[in-house]
Enzyme design. Structure first.
Site, PDB file in Angstrom:
ATOM      1  N   HIS A 263       3.413 -10.286   5.957  1.00 44.85           N
ATOM      2  CA  HIS A 263       3.339 -10.953   6.976  1.00 44.85           C
ATOM      3  C   HIS A 263       4.273 -12.206   6.550  1.00 44.85           C
ATOM      4  CE1 HIS A 263       2.026  -8.509  10.548  1.00 44.85           C
ATOM      5  NE2 HIS A 263       1.205  -7.869   9.400  1.00 44.85           N
TER       6      HIS A 263
ATOM      7  N   HIS B 256      -3.061  -6.697  11.539  1.00 49.47           N
ATOM      8  CA  HIS B 256      -4.469  -6.265  10.586  1.00 49.47           C
ATOM      9  C   HIS B 256      -4.980  -7.388  11.026  1.00 49.47           C
ATOM     10  CE1 HIS B 256      -2.591  -2.934   8.379  1.00 49.47           C
ATOM     11  NE2 HIS B 256      -4.011  -2.947   7.455  1.00 49.47           N
TER      12      HIS B 256
END
Length: 232
Positions: free
Chosen positions: A182, A133
């Site tokens: 993440h 992302h």
């Protein structure tokens, strides 16, 4: 162009440094501390802030997803093609798609698992390093931003395009950390790699425009240029 080359080189060095530290396990303490800083003390499943903030972060993180980035790229490429800038449209498609393939290849190369320290607030199924992302949003938003800079003559439009591109890139990366999907170093590496790719695309656009292969901005580059007087 020299400044763009320098910035790209620094971004690549930043990615290489982070990747080396991640492989050696030197970032574990930093990653843990940052992830836990966004969770309530003693409850890794409860993110800090009001309930609406979690909803906002989920909406923001979707902006860096493959579906949204692909749609945005197609929309911008279509606009450029309709506006008569077909070479610029093709460049957008090639730059973003090849950047996406690079992101996927890096994930396979490093094979870093997702963080299991805190609860994931959105569903994830791919590998962790670098953040797809963060890297994808940097590649797409910054590439589109610099392309607008090179195809528009008004300085206000250029500044606005770059500010939006950088702001969206930062927001998407931050949302991935907040949602716990993440490690912070995944996001930092994604920003570095994506920024380097976007800057290299900027340099490529400059070279292609000088050779007449990609459309250049109209006018003399000044937003105060006098309009042409129509023939009587």
């Amino acid at each position: 162009m020299l400044l763009a080359l320098l910035a790209a080189a620094l971004a690549l060095l930043g990615f290489a440094f982070i990747a080396d530290e991640v492989v050696e396990g030197e970032t574990h303490a930093f990653d843990q501390a940052v992830l836990l800083a966004f969770r309530a003390p003693g409850d890794p499943a409860d993110p800090l802030g009001p309930a609406w903030l979690e909803i906002v972060m989920r909406d923001v993180t979707a902006l860096g997803g493959t579906t949204v980035l692909t749609l945005l790229t197609l929309i911008v490429a279509g606009f450029l093609a309709i506006d008569g800038k077909r070479a610029a449209a093709l460049f957008v498609l090639l730059a973003t798609s090849s950047g996406g393939l690079l992101s996927y290849a890096l994930k396979l190369g490093f094979e870093r698992p997702r963080p299991d320290l805190v609860a994931h607030l959105v569903d994830v199924r791919t590998l962790s390093f670098p953040s797809g992302h963060a890297m994808g949003s940097a590649i797409t938003f910054l590439t589109l931003g610099v392309l607008i800079v090179r195809t528009e003559r008004k300085r206000r439009v250029k500044a606005y395009a770059l500010a939006v591109a950088v702001g969206l890139t930062l927001l998407v990366g931050f949302s991935r950390i907040y949602l716990g999907v993440h490690w912070p170093t995944d996001v930092l590496a994604g920003w570095c790699a994506g920024s380097a790719w976007a800057l290299l695309c900027w340099i490529t656009v400059l070279l292609l425009q000088r050779r007449g292969k990609v459309e250049s901005p109209t006018g003399n580059g000044s937003e105060d240029a006098s309009p042409r007087t129509p023939p009587s």
